[in-house]
Design a protein around this motif. Structure first.
Motif, PDB file in Angstrom:
ATOM      1  N   LEU A 234     -13.372   2.929  -3.938  1.00  9.14           N
ATOM      2  CA  LEU A 234     -14.208   1.963  -3.231  1.00  9.14           C
ATOM      3  C   LEU A 234     -15.035   2.614  -2.129  1.00  9.14           C
ATOM      4  O   LEU A 234     -14.523   3.411  -1.346  1.00  9.14           O
ATOM      5  CB  LEU A 234     -13.334   0.868  -2.620  1.00  9.14           C
ATOM      6  CG  LEU A 234     -12.355   0.160  -3.561  1.00  9.14           C
ATOM      7  CD1 LEU A 234     -11.704  -1.020  -2.854  1.00  9.14           C
ATOM      8  CD2 LEU A 234     -13.035  -0.287  -4.851  1.00  9.14           C
TER       9      LEU A 234
ATOM     10  N   HIS B  90      -9.495   2.663  -9.023  1.00  8.73           N
ATOM     11  CA  HIS B  90     -10.653   2.082  -8.349  1.00  8.73           C
ATOM     12  C   HIS B  90     -10.973   2.916  -7.108  1.00  8.73           C
ATOM     13  O   HIS B  90     -10.109   3.110  -6.244  1.00  8.73           O
ATOM     14  CB  HIS B  90     -10.364   0.637  -7.951  1.00  8.73           C
ATOM     15  CG  HIS B  90      -9.838  -0.178  -9.092  1.00  8.73           C
ATOM     16  ND1 HIS B  90     -10.641  -0.907  -9.935  1.00  8.73           N
ATOM     17  CD2 HIS B  90      -8.560  -0.331  -9.556  1.00  8.73           C
ATOM     18  CE1 HIS B  90      -9.904  -1.491 -10.861  1.00  8.73           C
ATOM     19  NE2 HIS B  90      -8.635  -1.158 -10.661  1.00  8.73           N
TER      20      HIS B  90
ATOM     21  N   TRP C 115       0.866  -1.181   0.000  1.00  5.13           N
ATOM     22  CA  TRP C 115       0.000   0.000   0.000  1.00  5.13           C
ATOM     23  C   TRP C 115       0.903   1.231   0.000  1.00  5.13           C
ATOM     24  O   TRP C 115       1.378   1.651   1.044  1.00  5.13           O
ATOM     25  CB  TRP C 115      -0.893   0.028   1.229  1.00  5.13           C
ATOM     26  CG  TRP C 115      -1.925  -1.056   1.309  1.00  5.13           C
ATOM     27  CD1 TRP C 115      -1.726  -2.364   1.645  1.00  5.13           C
ATOM     28  CD2 TRP C 115      -3.324  -0.902   1.064  1.00  5.13           C
ATOM     29  NE1 TRP C 115      -2.916  -3.038   1.619  1.00  5.13           N
ATOM     30  CE2 TRP C 115      -3.929  -2.171   1.270  1.00  5.13           C
ATOM     31  CE3 TRP C 115      -4.146   0.174   0.698  1.00  5.13           C
ATOM     32  CZ2 TRP C 115      -5.295  -2.386   1.118  1.00  5.13           C
ATOM     33  CZ3 TRP C 115      -5.500  -0.035   0.551  1.00  5.13           C
ATOM     34  CH2 TRP C 115      -6.066  -1.305   0.757  1.00  5.13           C
TER      35      TRP C 115
ATOM     36  N   LYS D 268      -1.221   0.336  -5.625  1.00  7.33           N
ATOM     37  CA  LYS D 268      -1.352  -1.021  -5.098  1.00  7.33           C
ATOM     38  C   LYS D 268      -0.606  -2.025  -5.973  1.00  7.33           C
ATOM     39  O   LYS D 268      -0.697  -1.997  -7.189  1.00  7.33           O
ATOM     40  CB  LYS D 268      -2.826  -1.438  -5.030  1.00  7.33           C
ATOM     41  CG  LYS D 268      -3.634  -0.833  -3.901  1.00  7.33           C
ATOM     42  CD  LYS D 268      -3.181  -1.250  -2.500  1.00  7.33           C
ATOM     43  CE  LYS D 268      -3.252  -2.748  -2.253  1.00  7.33           C
ATOM     44  NZ  LYS D 268      -4.603  -3.300  -2.291  1.00  7.33           N
TER      45      LYS D 268
ATOM     46  N   PRO E 109      -7.855   1.486   3.840  1.00  6.85           N
ATOM     47  CA  PRO E 109      -7.294   0.133   3.866  1.00  6.85           C
ATOM     48  C   PRO E 109      -7.968  -0.780   4.877  1.00  6.85           C
ATOM     49  O   PRO E 109      -8.212  -0.396   6.025  1.00  6.85           O
ATOM     50  CB  PRO E 109      -5.826   0.381   4.236  1.00  6.85           C
ATOM     51  CG  PRO E 109      -5.540   1.761   3.714  1.00  6.85           C
ATOM     52  CD  PRO E 109      -6.808   2.518   3.949  1.00  6.85           C
TER      53      PRO E 109
ATOM     54  N   SER F  45     -18.941   1.378  -5.874  1.00  6.70           N
ATOM     55  CA  SER F  45     -17.537   1.580  -6.208  1.00  6.70           C
ATOM     56  C   SER F  45     -17.468   2.083  -7.645  1.00  6.70           C
ATOM     57  O   SER F  45     -18.407   1.900  -8.422  1.00  6.70           O
ATOM     58  CB  SER F  45     -16.710   0.295  -6.040  1.00  6.70           C
ATOM     59  OG  SER F  45     -17.209  -0.753  -6.860  1.00  6.70           O
TER      60      SER F  45
ATOM     61  N   LEU G 270      -5.750   3.014  -6.199  1.00  6.24           N
ATOM     62  CA  LEU G 270      -6.891   2.650  -5.366  1.00  6.24           C
ATOM     63  C   LEU G 270      -7.173   3.765  -4.365  1.00  6.24           C
ATOM     64  O   LEU G 270      -6.285   4.196  -3.644  1.00  6.24           O
ATOM     65  CB  LEU G 270      -6.602   1.357  -4.597  1.00  6.24           C
ATOM     66  CG  LEU G 270      -7.720   0.922  -3.661  1.00  6.24           C
ATOM     67  CD1 LEU G 270      -8.801   0.188  -4.426  1.00  6.24           C
ATOM     68  CD2 LEU G 270      -7.188   0.049  -2.540  1.00  6.24           C
TER      69      LEU G 270
ATOM     70  N   GLU H 262      -9.211  -5.210   0.283  1.00  9.00           N
ATOM     71  CA  GLU H 262     -10.045  -4.216  -0.389  1.00  9.00           C
ATOM     72  C   GLU H 262     -11.547  -4.491  -0.263  1.00  9.00           C
ATOM     73  O   GLU H 262     -12.340  -3.566  -0.253  1.00  9.00           O
ATOM     74  CB  GLU H 262      -9.653  -4.125  -1.862  1.00  9.00           C
ATOM     75  CG  GLU H 262      -8.215  -3.666  -2.059  1.00  9.00           C
ATOM     76  CD  GLU H 262      -7.796  -3.656  -3.523  1.00  9.00           C
ATOM     77  OE1 GLU H 262      -8.682  -3.772  -4.407  1.00  9.00           O
ATOM     78  OE2 GLU H 262      -6.582  -3.530  -3.790  1.00  9.00           O
TER      79      GLU H 262
ATOM     80  N   ALA I 221      -9.374   4.158  -1.144  1.00  9.61           N
ATOM     81  CA  ALA I 221     -10.136   3.372  -0.180  1.00  9.61           C
ATOM     82  C   ALA I 221      -9.535   3.592   1.203  1.00  9.61           C
ATOM     83  O   ALA I 221      -8.440   4.143   1.342  1.00  9.61           O
ATOM     84  CB  ALA I 221     -10.082   1.883  -0.534  1.00  9.61           C
TER      85      ALA I 221
ATOM     86  N   SER J 280      -4.329  -6.964  -4.636  1.00 12.67           N
ATOM     87  CA  SER J 280      -5.725  -6.603  -4.367  1.00 12.67           C
ATOM     88  C   SER J 280      -6.195  -7.087  -2.991  1.00 12.67           C
ATOM     89  O   SER J 280      -7.405  -7.205  -2.767  1.00 12.67           O
ATOM     90  CB  SER J 280      -6.641  -7.175  -5.461  1.00 12.67           C
ATOM     91  OG  SER J 280      -6.398  -6.547  -6.702  1.00 12.67           O
TER      92      SER J 280
END
Length: 382
Positions: free
Chosen positions: A150, A148, A56, A78, A111, A341, A107, A84, A109, A81
């Protein structure tokens, strides 16, 4: 041009922004999600739980006007995957089969935390538009396969869709407090069989000689955190998995954000045997982590569901988000909620294939939610 009035900085540590500026941006947006706070995110990074060494790599996007932080996007490069909860392994495998690299990817998000909350942190609509434009510039890097986002709220997901992202929906299960005065008030709203099963599960824990103790973060000792970490680590290993978090992380959040933390300890003969950790605000309780050193039937349900529900009722907390997946939660009064997402893929052929897949999947999600709602755990009229 969007963003012309802003200075963009990509940062690898929240220390480059500081707690005052970061949390000030959250406050300006009206966002009180503790998982977005400086304390929580910085603890993840500084403890090594979410760091380049664990795959990460923080590359937070920040927009500034003069010396004031106007917008920010929690963003990671990242190399895998894991952690996630919105699964894209099939997409990565498809890239590999065609001789392409799916990693690194971008990504946005929190974590290891499947909790919805703002990702496009911005003081106003103009700053949000500039933030999306800045992200579009960054994701054009030829070394990046995809981006992505999320668990954003629906409004942010739709803003990203307007910018060319593909939307994906999922399902979680949340509990709502209908002004219950006691746990029995809640049970009275459930179908008789379900309330009877819950009583039986709770009785099994008591009959095993287990007693429960709730400890707020401000009252938790270092020994409490060490024991919780021991349970957490043990349960991950017991399930043949590697734990994402470490004691340093738990100690950091225990010191930095105790007002948002609740520990539930299970004890027998005065000795702790299990524990759960929850995060809360005045309006929402979030189920997070649990673990036990030995198996006791229904102990997980007691520490991770029933004790938290009692806490919500006692403190007039409006909702309890039980975490990712788990249709079994419905039998305990949780109802389905849609999550979102947003995804962008650089390769046009793969983007088209993913779009076709997501359109088919979305129909299945809608049907699934309708089916679940027909199986409500509550009595007719409740």
């Amino acid at each position: 041009m969007p963003g012309a009035n802003y200075r963009t900085r990509i940062i690898s540590s929240l220390a480059e922004v500081g707690a005052s500026a970061w949390d000030g941006l959250l406050a300006a947006q009206g966002e009180n999600n503790p998982f977005l706070s400086y304390a929580f995110l910085h603890a993840l990074h500084e403890s090594g739980s979410a760091s380049p060494a664990s795959g990460w790599q923080p590359q937070y996007m920040t927009l500034w006007r003069d010396e004031e932080l106007q917008a920010a996007l929690p963003l990671y490069v990242k190399a895998h995957s894991y952690g996630e909860y919105v699964f894209d392994w099939a997409w990565a495998e498809a890239y590999e089969r065609n001789g392409l690299s799916y990693y690194p990817k971008l990504l946005s998000a929190i974590p290891f935390t499947p909790v919805s909350g703002s990702r496009l942190l911005a003081r106003n609509a103009e700053a949000q538009t500039a933030l999306i434009a800045a992200l579009q510039n960054v994701q054009r890097n030829p070394g990046i396969s995809s981006t992505h986002i999320l668990y954003p709220p629906q409004a942010e997901a739709e803003a990203l869709q307007s910018a060319g992202f593909l939307l994906r929906s999922g399902v979680q299960f949340h509990w709502r407090n209908e002004g219950y005065r006691h746990f029995d008030d809640f049970l009275a709203t459930l179908e008789r069989k379900k309330s009877k099963n819950i009583r039986a599960e709770r009785r099994k824990v008591l009959d095993a000689g287990v007693r429960l103790r709730q400890v707020r973060g401000a009252d938790a000792s270092e020994a409490d955190w060490a024991f919780f970490n021991r349970c957490y680590q043990h349960t991950y290993v017991d399930h043949h998995s590697s734990p994402y978090l470490n004691l340093d992380f738990f100690l950091r959040i225990g010191a930095a954000m105790p007002q948002h933390l609740l520990l539930v300890f299970a004890e027998r003969d005065g000795q702790p045997i299990g524990a759960s950790l929850l995060v809360y605000t005045d309006t929402t309780l979030y189920g997070r982590y649990w673990g036990a050193l030995e198996h006791v039937p229904c102990l997980h349900f007691e520490t991770a569901y029933y004790q938290p529900l009692e806490f919500c009722i006692a403190n007039q907390i409006a909702s309890f988000e039980g975490g990712a997946q788990g249709e079994h939660k419905m039998a305990r009064g949780f109802l389905p909620q849609k999550t979102w997402s947003a995804h962008w893929l650089a390769q046009p052929s793969f983007a088209n294939a993913v779009q076709d897949f997501l359109e088919r999947e979305a129909g299945g999600i809608e049907h699934y939610i309708d089916e679940l709602n027909e199986r409500t755990p509550f009595r007719a009229g409740k």
